[in-house]
Design an enzyme around this catalytic site. Structure first.
Site, PDB file in Angstrom:
ATOM      1  N   ASP A  64     -10.728  -3.205  12.035  1.00 61.34           N
ATOM      2  CA  ASP A  64      -9.758  -4.055  11.454  1.00 61.34           C
ATOM      3  C   ASP A  64      -9.199  -5.228  12.565  1.00 61.34           C
ATOM      4  O   ASP A  64      -9.187  -6.269  12.244  1.00 61.34           O
ATOM      5  CB  ASP A  64      -8.552  -3.216  10.928  1.00 61.34           C
ATOM      6  CG  ASP A  64      -8.879  -2.575   9.571  1.00 61.34           C
ATOM      7  OD1 ASP A  64     -10.062  -2.683   9.027  1.00 61.34           O
ATOM      8  OD2 ASP A  64      -8.051  -1.711   9.197  1.00 61.34           O
ATOM      9  N   HIS A  95      -4.712  -9.447   3.655  1.00 60.10           N
ATOM     10  CA  HIS A  95      -3.856  -9.804   4.414  1.00 60.10           C
ATOM     11  C   HIS A  95      -4.199 -10.070   5.990  1.00 60.10           C
ATOM     12  O   HIS A  95      -3.688 -10.889   6.622  1.00 60.10           O
ATOM     13  CB  HIS A  95      -2.890  -8.483   4.709  1.00 60.10           C
ATOM     14  CG  HIS A  95      -3.787  -7.209   4.735  1.00 60.10           C
ATOM     15  ND1 HIS A  95      -3.126  -6.428   5.631  1.00 60.10           N
ATOM     16  CD2 HIS A  95      -4.891  -6.695   4.277  1.00 60.10           C
ATOM     17  CE1 HIS A  95      -4.259  -5.091   5.555  1.00 60.10           C
ATOM     18  NE2 HIS A  95      -5.373  -5.497   4.910  1.00 60.10           N
ATOM     19  N   ARG A  96      -5.260  -9.170   6.295  1.00 56.85           N
ATOM     20  CA  ARG A  96      -5.641  -9.764   8.070  1.00 56.85           C
ATOM     21  C   ARG A  96      -6.439 -11.278   7.673  1.00 56.85           C
ATOM     22  O   ARG A  96      -6.361 -11.764   8.754  1.00 56.85           O
ATOM     23  CB  ARG A  96      -6.636  -8.639   8.031  1.00 56.85           C
ATOM     24  CG  ARG A  96      -6.203  -7.324   8.061  1.00 56.85           C
ATOM     25  CD  ARG A  96      -6.746  -6.323   9.096  1.00 56.85           C
ATOM     26  NE  ARG A  96      -6.231  -5.221   8.928  1.00 56.85           N
ATOM     27  CZ  ARG A  96      -5.131  -4.905   9.239  1.00 56.85           C
ATOM     28  NH1 ARG A  96      -4.395  -5.630   9.958  1.00 56.85           N
ATOM     29  NH2 ARG A  96      -4.392  -3.484   8.888  1.00 56.85           N
ATOM     30  N   GLU A 151     -11.163  -5.437   1.828  1.00 53.70           N
ATOM     31  CA  GLU A 151     -10.289  -6.152   0.698  1.00 53.70           C
ATOM     32  C   GLU A 151     -11.044  -7.240   0.206  1.00 53.70           C
ATOM     33  O   GLU A 151     -11.016  -7.334  -0.845  1.00 53.70           O
ATOM     34  CB  GLU A 151      -8.936  -6.493   1.171  1.00 53.70           C
ATOM     35  CG  GLU A 151      -7.931  -5.580   1.502  1.00 53.70           C
ATOM     36  CD  GLU A 151      -7.964  -4.862   2.727  1.00 53.70           C
ATOM     37  OE1 GLU A 151      -9.092  -4.733   3.398  1.00 53.70           O
ATOM     38  OE2 GLU A 151      -6.905  -3.830   3.097  1.00 53.70           O
ATOM     39  N   ASP A 178       1.062  -1.248  -0.012  1.00 55.53           N
ATOM     40  CA  ASP A 178      -0.086   0.036   0.082  1.00 55.53           C
ATOM     41  C   ASP A 178       0.983   1.373  -0.166  1.00 55.53           C
ATOM     42  O   ASP A 178       0.600   2.298  -0.768  1.00 55.53           O
ATOM     43  CB  ASP A 178      -0.868   0.051   1.170  1.00 55.53           C
ATOM     44  CG  ASP A 178      -2.211  -0.867   1.041  1.00 55.53           C
ATOM     45  OD1 ASP A 178      -2.298  -1.674   0.159  1.00 55.53           O
ATOM     46  OD2 ASP A 178      -3.336  -0.633   1.676  1.00 55.53           O
ATOM     47  N   LYS A 229       0.542  -6.457   2.249  1.00 53.98           N
ATOM     48  CA  LYS A 229      -0.176  -5.269   1.856  1.00 53.98           C
ATOM     49  C   LYS A 229       0.015  -4.315   3.239  1.00 53.98           C
ATOM     50  O   LYS A 229       0.355  -3.168   3.158  1.00 53.98           O
ATOM     51  CB  LYS A 229      -1.805  -5.534   2.237  1.00 53.98           C
ATOM     52  CG  LYS A 229      -2.490  -4.383   1.823  1.00 53.98           C
ATOM     53  CD  LYS A 229      -4.010  -4.931   1.647  1.00 53.98           C
ATOM     54  CE  LYS A 229      -4.725  -3.850   0.526  1.00 53.98           C
ATOM     55  NZ  LYS A 229      -5.045  -2.473   1.313  1.00 53.98           N
ATOM     56  N   ASN A 241      -4.807  -2.342  -4.689  1.00 52.22           N
ATOM     57  CA  ASN A 241      -5.862  -2.535  -4.007  1.00 52.22           C
ATOM     58  C   ASN A 241      -5.856  -1.405  -2.800  1.00 52.22           C
ATOM     59  O   ASN A 241      -6.191  -1.884  -1.502  1.00 52.22           O
ATOM     60  CB  ASN A 241      -6.038  -3.946  -3.618  1.00 52.22           C
ATOM     61  CG  ASN A 241      -7.272  -4.405  -3.142  1.00 52.22           C
ATOM     62  OD1 ASN A 241      -8.314  -3.629  -3.136  1.00 52.22           O
ATOM     63  ND2 ASN A 241      -7.848  -5.825  -2.511  1.00 52.22           N
TER      64      ASN A 241
END
Ligand code: DC
Length: 662
Positions: A323, A397-398, A351, A52, A425, A94
């Site tokens: 998040d 990613h998470r 995402e 990012d 990311k 993204n």
């Protein structure tokens, strides 16, 4: 960075040690844009290196900002009122934290721009921001679907007298984007009115705090009205430090709360964020405490260990930690009842659709999950009800980071994370960091053994297999070569087993990529000669030398796994390895390969002599008393005389898959 198809995480049993967090994504990308809009030069320290931020930096360069980077420090010369390079087409991957604020800033700066991203970015709504910017007179066209990127921006006369209305109930990033863009044109007071209940307020607080650092004092009335004062002007603060990422901290906080046992006695220390953090996700600490974590904090660090066990199921409105709350969903697997995570509708436009993704993947592990429009209810598997399956990560990613924590399951099942590199990311080294603090019982760390005679291609096969699986690689032959090399250096006779063993024990060996270091010296070439191989074969016949190298070889068995090549990996060093290969090729083939190698390095050689040498070395390696070269009883024979290296690796991976529970 695990640039591989899947990563298998062995069952984990404990944790201990310290982790330094990468810089916060939200802060990094805001700071980069504010520095670019400012007058003066800004030195940004501890910048996150991730997909990012790379996207944002590339965009800023393309717009004409000078960016100098040195490690995690970036020096940005701001545009300071200058117009950006235009026309420009920006590809923003993204990265929502680049797409939204750049849309607003460029629309107000003036010029002609096209902003696009990956397919998922073109499914993430931006209509509310575009509507707000159009009220200001900005000319914005949708180049694909109405309400979504890609976008075309063009200059137009601005109308800044009326209050600007923006929706706050879909994504707080729209308001953030306006707050960061409007100071560029604030000749008079500019008023933003939020329509609908503002979500993810902590992110707005980050925006306001950073604006203040760059000279903009936004006035606000509650969470409904924000005023950019007339005459606002971006001014660089000179230097700015990016805090560690509080959302990234959540995985290690959870790790400390879940991991048990002697290894976890002192808990996990998380460096880079603490009680003084300006990030909203730091409040994950409260949620983790509610579930039973024991957490002490300093202004800039956290120490976490297991408190209540099993964890306590909770019922929580997660709007303030959108998040980090994903991590709670995986902690819920270890709770004593049903955990409800509410007010998380924003997960659906991240995402990926995170509510659907988490529900699907948690169920694969045996959890019972109820999914609503804006909530998840998670009931852990019953004892005996745990399952494992490859975890899809949806380029999110998470999802990948959260599910690594499922490796603490009581059924001691490994967890397979598909497309693990998506963590890039925000946290490219996430798995490396995890494996430095997480512990597994040694017998749970898998080893693949590749044994066989000289020049059978073991090294290449083992190294490539290790690369495909993200495992460590041990070239045990190099240790015997190093022992002989070091002994000759020290004037020790290669026939004196005890003396060579002493030299071997004292060696300081380091492998770095395909280089081998003895102390500080790069000896990669020196130990690769035919003579060095012969010398290695001689010293390797001494039981004392073999014993001296035992602990060193065992020390390579580290998370997430090891591929080891040599002569006795499967028979002596790692007899419990779940997969053993005995690699052969005809003496003629091996001699031809070695011949080619030597010729390509500019050495002259005769094939028949090489073959004789190989056969002599094989004879010595096979006939010696100590750990002779022979296939382990449970080894898979693999003759690669007529097999390409790719095919050989595929065969090994095939056998490997056969040992896995997926
Ligand atoms: O694999 P290589 O050619 O680098 O090995 C050099 C010598 O070291 C080999 O002839 C025998 C010895 N060796 C050994 O005895 N046991 C091992 N595990 C690896 C190598």
């Amino acid at each position: 960075m695990f640039d591989i198809e899947f990563l298998d995480i062995p069952p984990l049993s404990g944790a201990g040690g310290a982790v330094r967090l990468p810089g916060s994504k939200s802060i990094s990308n805001r700071v980069l844009l504010l520095a670019a809009l400012s007058h003066g030069e800004t030195t940004v320290h501890d910048l996150l290196a991730s997909d990012d931020t790379a996207v944002m930096l590339a965009a800023l360069r393309q717009l004409g900002c000078e960016v100098r980077q040195d490690g995690s420090t970036a020096v940005i010369t701001g545009l300071g009122g200058r117009t950006a390079h235009t026309p420009a087409k920006l590809f923003l991957g993204n990265a929502g934290t680049a797409m939204r604020p750049l849309t607003a800033a460029l629309a107000l700066l003036g010029g002609e721009f096209e902003l696009s991203g990956v397919a998922r970015m073109h499914e993430r709504p931006i209509g509310d921001l575009v509507d707000a910017l159009r009220q200001l007179g900005c000319s914005i066209d949708y180049l694909g679907n109405e309400g979504f990127p890609p976008l075309r921006l063009r200059s137009g006369p601005l109308k800044l007298n009326e209050p600007i209305r923006v929706r706050g109930d879909v994504s707080s990033q729209f308001l953030t984007a306006l707050l960061m863009a409007l100071p560029i044109v604030a000749a008079n007071d500019i008023c933003i009115e939020v329509v609908g209940e503002l979500i993810s307020r902590p992110y707005i607080e980050i925006t306001l705090k950073l604006l203040q650092r760059f000279g903009i004092d936004v006035r606000r009335k509650g969470w409904e009205q924000f005023i950019i004062p007339a005459g606002s002007r971006y001014q660089s603060p000179g230097e700015i430090h990016v805090e560690g990422d509080a959302s990234s901290a959540s995985y290690f906080i959870a790790l400390g709360a879940i991991a048990s046992g002697a290894a976890g006695k002192n808990g996990v220390e998380v460096l880079g964020v603490g009680a003084d953090s300006i990030q909203g996700d730091i409040r994950f600490v409260e949620a983790a405490r509610m579930m039973g974590a024991r957490i002490d904090s300093t202004p800039n660090s956290l120490r976490v260990s297991r408190g209540t066990w099993p964890l306590k199921a909770i019922d929580l409105d997660c709007n303030h930690i959108p998040d980090a709350a994903m991590t709670l969903a995986v902690m819920a697997l270890y709770a004593d009842g049903t955990t409800s995570l509410r007010n998380i509708a924003s997960w659906r436009v991240k995402e990926t659709d995170r509510i659907a993704a988490m529900a699907c993947e948690l169920q694969k592990l045996g959890a019972t999950v109820e999914e609503g429009a804006d909530y998840l209810k998670i009931t852990p598997p019953l004892t005996g009800g745990w399952k494992t399956a490859p975890i899809r990560t949806y380029d999110d990613h998470r999802v990948a980071m959260c599910f690594s924590l499922a490796a603490f399951n009581p059924a001691r099942l490994p967890i397979r994370i598909l497309d693990p590199k998506c963590v890039g990311k925000t946290f490219p080294d996430y798995f490396e960091a995890l494996f430095t603090v997480a512990k597994a019982d040694t017998d749970h760390i898998p080893v693949i053994c590749v044994d066989g005679p000289t020049a059978s291609g073991k090294g290449t096969l083992a190294a490539l297999t290790a690369q495909r699986l993200g495992y460590h690689y041990l070239d045990s032959g190099a240790l015997y070569r190093l022992s002989a090399f070091a002994a000759l250096r020290a004037d020790v006779s290669l026939d004196d087993g005890a003396a060579v063993a002493q030299v071997a024990r004292a060696m300081s060996v380091r492998f770095q990529g395909d280089r081998v270091f003895l102390g500080a010296e790069d000896v990669s070439e020196a130990i690769r000669s035919e003579a060095a191989g012969m010398a290695a074969s001689r010293v390797s016949a001494h039981p004392e030398v073999r014993a001296a190298l035992l602990a060193l070889q065992h020390s390579f068995r580290q998370l997430p796994g090891l591929v080891a090549d040599g002569r006795d990996m499967g028979t002596v060093i790692f007899p419990d390895a779940p997969l053993k290969i005995y690699l052969t090729a005809s003496a003629r083939h091996r001699a031809e390969r070695r011949h080619k190698q030597l010729i390509s390095k500019g050495n002259s050689a005769i094939i028949s002599e090489i073959q004789q040498d190989l056969e002599a070395r094989d004879a010595r390696d096979s006939s010696r008393k100590a750990a002779p070269l022979k296939p382990a009883d449970d080894a898979h024979p693999l003759d690669n005389s007529y097999l390409s290296i790719e095919k050989s690796v595929d065969q090994v991976i095939d056998w490997w898959q056969g040992t896995r529970p997926f």
